[in-house]
Design an enzyme around this catalytic site. Structure first.
Site, PDB file in Angstrom:
ATOM      1  N   ASP A 304       1.615  -2.465   1.539  1.00 12.49           N
ATOM      2  CA  ASP A 304       0.456  -2.584   2.329  1.00 12.49           C
ATOM      3  C   ASP A 304       0.237  -1.384   3.383  1.00 12.49           C
ATOM      4  OD1 ASP A 304      -1.631  -3.420   4.225  1.00 12.49           O
ATOM      5  OD2 ASP A 304      -0.746  -5.281   4.795  1.00 12.49           O
TER       6      ASP A 304
HETATM    7  C1  BGC Z   1      -3.808  -5.253   5.583  1.00 11.44           C
HETATM    8  C2  BGC Z   1      -3.963  -5.682   4.350  1.00 11.44           C
HETATM    9  C3  BGC Z   1      -5.082  -4.819   3.616  1.00 11.44           C
HETATM   10  C4  BGC Z   1      -4.973  -3.430   3.579  1.00 11.44           C
HETATM   11  C5  BGC Z   1      -5.899  -2.475   3.116  1.00 11.44           C
HETATM   12  C6  BGC Z   1      -3.838  -3.722   5.698  1.00 11.44           C
HETATM   13  O1  BGC Z   1      -3.789  -3.272   7.336  1.00 11.44           O
HETATM   14  O2  BGC Z   1      -2.719  -5.867   6.201  1.00 11.44           O
HETATM   15  O3  BGC Z   1      -4.340  -6.845   4.215  1.00 11.44           O
HETATM   16  O4  BGC Z   1      -5.312  -5.369   2.254  1.00 11.44           O
HETATM   17  O5  BGC Z   1      -4.965  -3.265   5.151  1.00 11.44           O
HETATM   18  O6  BGC Z   1      -7.036  -2.196   3.796  1.00 11.44           O
END
Ligand code: BGC
Length: 744
Positions: A304
């Site tokens: 993530d």
């Molecule tokens: C979130 C994810 C997301 C990623 C990319 C993160 O802050 O937790 O769910 O896929 O950002 O945008």
């Protein structure tokens, strides 16, 4: 089986095997040719923010790629993946321009010509493409209890994402939403792992196709997130620790992931937080032993956002960034969403050169990433497919969206059949969410936070506009009365209420996403409660419409409200769907996918382990229980029967129930079966959902629904982490009816 069928099967099987062995051979060949830097580049994902003017580009389609940064990232660092949107949604044409420029550089300016894989959060439709079909958010889709409908929304999401030139979607969220304060509750399918498993599989199949052939031009790779335990932070705040004993992790959190992996999902993203003190991005147990060893996941694990760096800066399990990179890669992360610097490839190259990360681990990760690119058909067709644009945001997609929004509506209260309202009534529409599209959609809409109302499409209807369209402007008065947390004119609302026949108060939350959505009190802000109390004091019937991402506590205004509709986050057709339900053009049939609490310090879930009747009192006192939802018609449940009372271990038992529509209107009912293990070697949950079916009944019509319960339904996860069925009595409940059977 006929010869022709056998021949067909052989062709299919060898066809698939050949294709896969072909891919393996091509990947092997590439791996042989790649330098360490090229391999590490494939394991790196950079945000578009780093290679463009995204930070400053405010106007529509104003984003410009930065050639020098592009060269640095793609040519010099061989980066294999890009993500994100910049400030706000682009048109399809702009996306094509962006993706084409990125692929041009990868294909024309790098030695091995490996296409870049672009990833995006298309969580309720292609929400970062302008004018896309934007569906109800996951919590609302869960309220439909309709996997086929959810699958259709995922198919449209896949098509519109691919039409934008993007082949990888960071969705579905399979976290069990078991902490109502958590600002990402609405991204989940609710508190129950069984419901989330069925919905998760339907969604994955919608994105990837029934046979997971993601080379199809209108399919994308799914990304299961955020494995695992993210949905139960102890504090209720985003990205904070969870404490979950291993057997509970396996019982309440693992099933949706296990089911979606078995359904062939291609990628997965770990939880940003930590479970039992171990950040998931650094957990070899969770990311390799359990995920690969036990669940057999073969796809790509993408970190993530910044979560490898976070092992050093936030979790402090690594003394520096390089150690964080080593921990994460060795735990099992294949690709790092870095996302706005090049620290990851720099550190990983050093680690490989020093021998602290073996080449086999790098090859394993790169093999998975290249396989994904081949499976997606990116080597053959790296550029956007312009022919898909004709199907983008089609009228058929809008019709599915409206149906989804209608089916998501949950009728929580309807005293004296206040609803549906007659179309001749004079209505006061009030409250913070009556005249805005952003609260109907919330985060991941046009922008990350979804809160820039001015960017929403002008042709979509707010609740106020939809009601005006239905009953005529002359019959509708509108006074805001309060914002989400501030009184803006309660006296004016009261004055208008006195002239109206009925008040429709649209309450709830502003749009939010992730950590900015943290709250310290689940109770609905006082300004809104005050508005409603003042309106109730006029004696006019008050109908509440709740537009919110989590169940905000409204105990003090429930009793004096005549009817309550919970819309959660019903998407761009939400305004219409709400008006349809209020005026009887749609019959609500949604059911709660979470418990709706009554008191802030009583957040007990439906499958709690507290004895139901200690000293004669139930321990579950929600405002409304999990699975609850009324209709404009009535249903009678009768004749619950089991095919056997004594069940030898390993055998199944079948339950049947008859449901009749005893009212005046056609309606949909979700028949739910719950199972209770009466005595077990560890405290058994009060009850668990083990089957559901949504049926459609005309007035007077009856249907018999049957459920087969096998070992999976009768088992629980023991202290050794393994499922076990113990002999003894089980209680089956459907509606108000119960039967028991005995496992021998
Ligand atoms: C979130 C994810 C997301 C990623 C990319 C993160 O802050 O937790 O769910 O896929 O950002 O945008």
């Amino acid at each position: 089986m006929k010869w022709s069928q056998i021949l067909f099967l052989v062709l299919v099987i060898t066809g698939v095997t050949l294709a896969q062995s072909d891919i393996d051979a091509k990947v092997d060949q590439l791996l042989n040719e790649m330098t360490v830097a090229e391999k590490v580049g494939q394991m790196t994902q950079i945000a578009i923010d780093f290679i463009s003017n995204a930070g400053e580009a405010q106007g529509q389609d104003a984003l410009q790629l930065d050639p020098a940064r592009m060269e640095l990232v793609i040519q010099k660092y061989h980066v294999g993946s890009i993500l994100n949107v910049g400030t706000h949604a682009h048109s399809v044409a702009k996306w094509h321009e962006i993706i084409t420029a990125i692929q041009d550089m990868a294909l024309q300016k790098t030695r091995l010509r490996i296409p870049v894989i672009y990833g995006i959060d298309a969580v309720h439709g292609a929400n970062y493409t302008r004018d896309a079909t934007l569906f109800p958010q996951a919590i609302s889709m869960a309220a439909t209890w309709n996997p086929e409908l959810l699958k259709k929304t995922a198919e449209i999401t896949a098509l519109e994402t691919r039409a934008s030139g993007i082949p990888w979607n960071f969705n579905p969220v399979l976290d069990s939403g078991r902490q109502p304060l958590w600002p990402r509750l609405w991204e989940t399918f609710g508190e129950d792992a069984y419901l989330a498993s069925i919905l998760g599989v339907a969604y994955v199949k919608g994105l990837e196709g029934d046979s997971n052939d993601i080379s199809a031009p209108d399919k994308v790779a799914a990304c299961l997130k955020h494995y695992i335990g993210y949905g139960t932070p102890v504090t209720g705040k985003d990205r904070t620790p969870a404490w979950i004993p291993d057997h509970y992790l396996r019982q309440y959190h693992l099933p949706p992931y296990a089911a979606a992996i078995a359904a062939g999902a291609h990628t997965l993203m770990p939880n940003s937080g930590d479970v039992n003190g171990v950040p998931v991005h650094a957990s070899h147990y969770l990311l390799t032993e359990l995920l690969r060893g036990e669940l057999g996941f073969e796809g790509v694990v993408i970190s993530d956002w910044a979560d490898i760096t976070n092992l050093h800066t936030r979790h402090r399990v690594a003394a520096n960034n390089k150690e964080a990179v080593r921990l994460a890669v060795m735990a099992g992360v294949d690709m790092s969403m870095v996302p706005t610097d090049l620290s990851f490839p720099d550190a990983l190259i050093e680690l490989v050169q020093e021998g602290s990360v073996p080449m086999e681990r790098i090859d394993e990760a790169v093999r998975r990433i290249l396989t994904l690119k081949y499976r997606l058909g990116l080597f053959e067709r790296p550029y956007p497919d312009k022919s898909l644009q004709a199907q983008f945001a089609s009228p058929a997609a809008a019709a599915v969206n409206l149906q989804a929004a209608r089916e998501a509506m949950i009728l929580l209260k309807n005293d004296n059949r206040t609803l549906p309202l007659r179309k001749s009534l004079k209505v006061l529409v009030t409250g913070p969410n009556a005249e805005r599209l952003s609260p109907l959609n919330s985060g991941w809409t046009i922008t990350w936070q979804g809160n820039r109302e001015e960017l929403y499409p002008k042709d979509k209807w707010t609740v106020r506009k939809a009601i005006e369209a239905k009953i005529g402007k002359a019959n509708v008065a509108y006074v805001q009365g309060a914002t989400v947390d501030r009184e803006t004119g309660i006296a004016a609302a009261v004055k208008a209420a006195k002239k109206a026949d009925v008040v429709v108060a649209c309450l709830g939350e502003d749009a939010y996403c992730e950590t900015p959505g943290n709250i310290t009190d689940l109770t609905l802000p006082e300004a809104q409660l005050n508005l409603v109390k003042a309106l109730q004091a006029t004696g006019k019937p008050v109908v509440l419409v709740l537009i919110e991402g989590r169940p905000r506590i409204i105990r003090s205004i429930v009793e004096d409200s005549r009817a309550i509709v919970l819309a959660f986050l019903p998407g761009l057709e939400g305004g219409r769907a709400i008006a349809d339900v209020l005026f009887g053009d749609a019959n609500p049939g949604g059911k709660l996918p979470v418990t709706y609490p009554r008191h802030p310090n009583d957040l007990v879930l439906y499958d709690h382990v507290l004895a139901e009747n200690t000293g004669g009192t139930s321990r579950y006192h929600p405002q409304w229980p999990f699975g609850f939802g009324l209709s404009y018609t009535t249903f009678a449940y009768s004749d619950l029967r089991l095919d056997k009372q004594n069940v030898p271990r390993g055998e199944t038992v079948t339950a049947q129930i008859t449901v009749k529509n005893t009212g005046q209107m056609a309606g949909k009912e979700t028949v739910q079966l719950y199972l209770s293990d009466v005595v077990a070697s560890i405290t058994p949950p009060n009850r668990r959902l083990q089957g559901f079916e949504k049926i459609d009944l005309a007035p007077g019509e009856s249907k018999t629904v049957s459920f087969t319960l096998g070992e999976a339904a009768m088992s629980f996860v023991g202290l050794d982490g393994k499922p076990v069925v113990e002999p003894g009595q089980f209680k089956v409940s459907v509606g108000h009816l119960q039967q028991t059977f005995e496992v021998k």
